[in-house]
Design a protein around this motif. Sequence first.
Motif, PDB file in Angstrom:
ATOM      1  N   PHE A  80      71.002 121.854  21.314  1.00  0.00           N
ATOM      2  CA  PHE A  80      72.311 121.566  21.893  1.00  0.00           C
ATOM      3  C   PHE A  80      72.185 120.536  23.008  1.00  0.00           C
ATOM      4  O   PHE A  80      72.920 119.556  23.060  1.00  0.00           O
ATOM      5  N   LEU A  81      71.212 120.749  23.909  1.00  0.00           N
ATOM      6  CA  LEU A  81      70.997 119.812  25.013  1.00  0.00           C
ATOM      7  C   LEU A  81      70.575 118.441  24.507  1.00  0.00           C
ATOM      8  O   LEU A  81      71.023 117.413  24.993  1.00  0.00           O
ATOM      9  N   ARG A  82      69.688 118.445  23.512  1.00  0.00           N
ATOM     10  CA  ARG A  82      69.205 117.185  22.949  1.00  0.00           C
ATOM     11  C   ARG A  82      70.367 116.394  22.345  1.00  0.00           C
ATOM     12  O   ARG A  82      70.518 115.203  22.586  1.00  0.00           O
ATOM     13  N   GLN A  83      71.224 117.078  21.589  1.00  0.00           N
ATOM     14  CA  GLN A  83      72.351 116.404  20.945  1.00  0.00           C
ATOM     15  C   GLN A  83      73.335 115.901  21.998  1.00  0.00           C
ATOM     16  O   GLN A  83      73.812 114.774  21.922  1.00  0.00           O
ATOM     17  N   ASN A  84      73.630 116.746  22.993  1.00  0.00           N
ATOM     18  CA  ASN A  84      74.549 116.313  24.049  1.00  0.00           C
ATOM     19  C   ASN A  84      73.979 115.132  24.814  1.00  0.00           C
ATOM     20  O   ASN A  84      74.713 114.219  25.176  1.00  0.00           O
ATOM     21  N   SER A  85      72.671 115.154  25.071  1.00  0.00           N
ATOM     22  CA  SER A  85      72.043 114.038  25.776  1.00  0.00           C
ATOM     23  C   SER A  85      72.167 112.766  24.968  1.00  0.00           C
ATOM     24  O   SER A  85      72.478 111.704  25.512  1.00  0.00           O
ATOM     25  N   LYS A  86      71.936 112.857  23.654  1.00  0.00           N
ATOM     26  CA  LYS A  86      72.072 111.679  22.796  1.00  0.00           C
ATOM     27  C   LYS A  86      73.497 111.146  22.845  1.00  0.00           C
ATOM     28  O   LYS A  86      73.717 109.940  22.961  1.00  0.00           O
ATOM     29  N   ASP A  87      74.457 112.056  22.761  1.00  0.00           N
ATOM     30  CA  ASP A  87      75.856 111.640  22.786  1.00  0.00           C
ATOM     31  C   ASP A  87      76.211 110.987  24.121  1.00  0.00           C
ATOM     32  O   ASP A  87      76.918 109.979  24.162  1.00  0.00           O
ATOM     33  N   GLU A  88      75.730 111.567  25.224  1.00  0.00           N
ATOM     34  CA  GLU A  88      75.998 111.001  26.548  1.00  0.00           C
ATOM     35  C   GLU A  88      75.361 109.628  26.692  1.00  0.00           C
ATOM     36  O   GLU A  88      75.973 108.713  27.243  1.00  0.00           O
ATOM     37  N   ILE A  89      74.140 109.480  26.189  1.00  0.00           N
ATOM     38  CA  ILE A  89      73.448 108.191  26.274  1.00  0.00           C
ATOM     39  C   ILE A  89      74.192 107.140  25.442  1.00  0.00           C
ATOM     40  O   ILE A  89      74.404 106.018  25.901  1.00  0.00           O
ATOM     41  N   LYS A  90      74.598 107.521  24.229  1.00  0.00           N
ATOM     42  CA  LYS A  90      75.343 106.586  23.385  1.00  0.00           C
ATOM     43  C   LYS A  90      76.638 106.157  24.067  1.00  0.00           C
ATOM     44  O   LYS A  90      76.986 104.972  24.066  1.00  0.00           O
ATOM     45  N   ALA A  91      77.354 107.114  24.651  1.00  0.00           N
ATOM     46  CA  ALA A  91      78.610 106.797  25.329  1.00  0.00           C
ATOM     47  C   ALA A  91      78.359 105.869  26.514  1.00  0.00           C
ATOM     48  O   ALA A  91      79.126 104.928  26.747  1.00  0.00           O
ATOM     49  N   ARG A  92      77.286 106.106  27.254  1.00  0.00           N
ATOM     50  CA  ARG A  92      76.969 105.258  28.408  1.00  0.00           C
ATOM     51  C   ARG A  92      76.611 103.842  27.962  1.00  0.00           C
ATOM     52  O   ARG A  92      77.042 102.861  28.572  1.00  0.00           O
ATOM     53  N   ILE A  93      75.827 103.735  26.886  1.00  0.00           N
ATOM     54  CA  ILE A  93      75.458 102.423  26.356  1.00  0.00           C
ATOM     55  C   ILE A  93      76.715 101.667  25.913  1.00  0.00           C
ATOM     56  O   ILE A  93      76.879 100.481  26.215  1.00  0.00           O
ATOM     57  N   LEU A  94      77.615 102.350  25.207  1.00  0.00           N
ATOM     58  CA  LEU A  94      78.862 101.708  24.768  1.00  0.00           C
ATOM     59  C   LEU A  94      79.686 101.242  25.961  1.00  0.00           C
ATOM     60  O   LEU A  94      80.234 100.134  25.968  1.00  0.00           O
ATOM     61  N   SER A  95      79.740 102.084  26.993  1.00  0.00           N
ATOM     62  CA  SER A  95      80.483 101.728  28.197  1.00  0.00           C
ATOM     63  C   SER A  95      79.879 100.495  28.861  1.00  0.00           C
ATOM     64  O   SER A  95      80.607  99.580  29.263  1.00  0.00           O
ATOM     65  N   LEU A  96      78.559 100.465  28.977  1.00  0.00           N
ATOM     66  CA  LEU A  96      77.889  99.311  29.575  1.00  0.00           C
ATOM     67  C   LEU A  96      78.099  98.061  28.723  1.00  0.00           C
ATOM     68  O   LEU A  96      78.315  96.972  29.253  1.00  0.00           O
ATOM     69  N   TYR A  97      78.026  98.228  27.408  1.00  0.00           N
ATOM     70  CA  TYR A  97      78.202  97.091  26.517  1.00  0.00           C
ATOM     71  C   TYR A  97      79.614  96.521  26.643  1.00  0.00           C
ATOM     72  O   TYR A  97      79.804  95.299  26.691  1.00  0.00           O
ATOM     73  N   LYS A  98      80.614  97.414  26.728  1.00  0.00           N
ATOM     74  CA  LYS A  98      81.997  96.954  26.875  1.00  0.00           C
ATOM     75  C   LYS A  98      82.190  96.190  28.177  1.00  0.00           C
ATOM     76  O   LYS A  98      82.979  95.269  28.251  1.00  0.00           O
ATOM     77  N   ASP A  99      81.469  96.582  29.206  1.00  0.00           N
ATOM     78  CA  ASP A  99      81.614  95.962  30.520  1.00  0.00           C
ATOM     79  C   ASP A  99      80.591  94.861  30.788  1.00  0.00           C
ATOM     80  O   ASP A  99      80.487  94.373  31.910  1.00  0.00           O
ATOM     81  N   LYS A 100      79.852  94.445  29.756  1.00  0.00           N
ATOM     82  CA  LYS A 100      78.773  93.472  29.971  1.00  0.00           C
ATOM     83  C   LYS A 100      79.282  92.164  30.573  1.00  0.00           C
ATOM     84  O   LYS A 100      78.631  91.580  31.424  1.00  0.00           O
ATOM     85  N   ASP A 101      80.455  91.704  30.140  1.00  0.00           N
ATOM     86  CA  ASP A 101      80.996  90.454  30.689  1.00  0.00           C
ATOM     87  C   ASP A 101      81.301  90.600  32.182  1.00  0.00           C
ATOM     88  O   ASP A 101      81.056  89.679  32.961  1.00  0.00           O
ATOM     89  N   LYS A 102      81.827  91.760  32.542  1.00  0.00           N
ATOM     90  CA  LYS A 102      82.119  92.009  33.959  1.00  0.00           C
ATOM     91  C   LYS A 102      80.817  91.987  34.763  1.00  0.00           C
ATOM     92  O   LYS A 102      80.749  91.358  35.823  1.00  0.00           O
TER      93      LYS A 102
END
Length: 132
Positions: A80-102
């Motif tokens: 459960f922790l491993r899956q949640n960590s993966k999901d959190e990391i993916k969400a953070r990467i997507l967030s950073l990618y969306k804000d890369k221009d900023k």
Amino acid sequence: MKAKEIEEMYGISSQKIKDYKKAGVFSSASATSNGKAIDYSAEDVETLVKINVLGKAGLTIKDIGEVQNGECNVDGSAEFLRQNSKDEIKARILSLYKDKDKYKKMAEAAWNRARYEFSYKEIAKRAIGLDR
């Protein structure tokens, strides 16, 4: 073993032990007290270490209680922790990618400010003759 010794050997503070007791995940029937300090048995210390490891692995006190009561197993909690960590990391990467221009613009602005300040200081030094 006294709480102070447990802290020195395993890094589990006496406050943490009190927190585990208060939360109901640790109790000691075999601990003895000489009026000053509680003396924990080897079994108590082993239990404390297990609780501490599970906590450091990310399990909540509730999860640790469930593991102790057999309501949940460690493998299931770890997955459960491993899956949640993966999901959190993916969400953070997507967030950073969306804000890369900023972030790129912020880095460029910082670079330009640094170049300007350097140039300004160099001009000032030359103007008053400190560059010689």
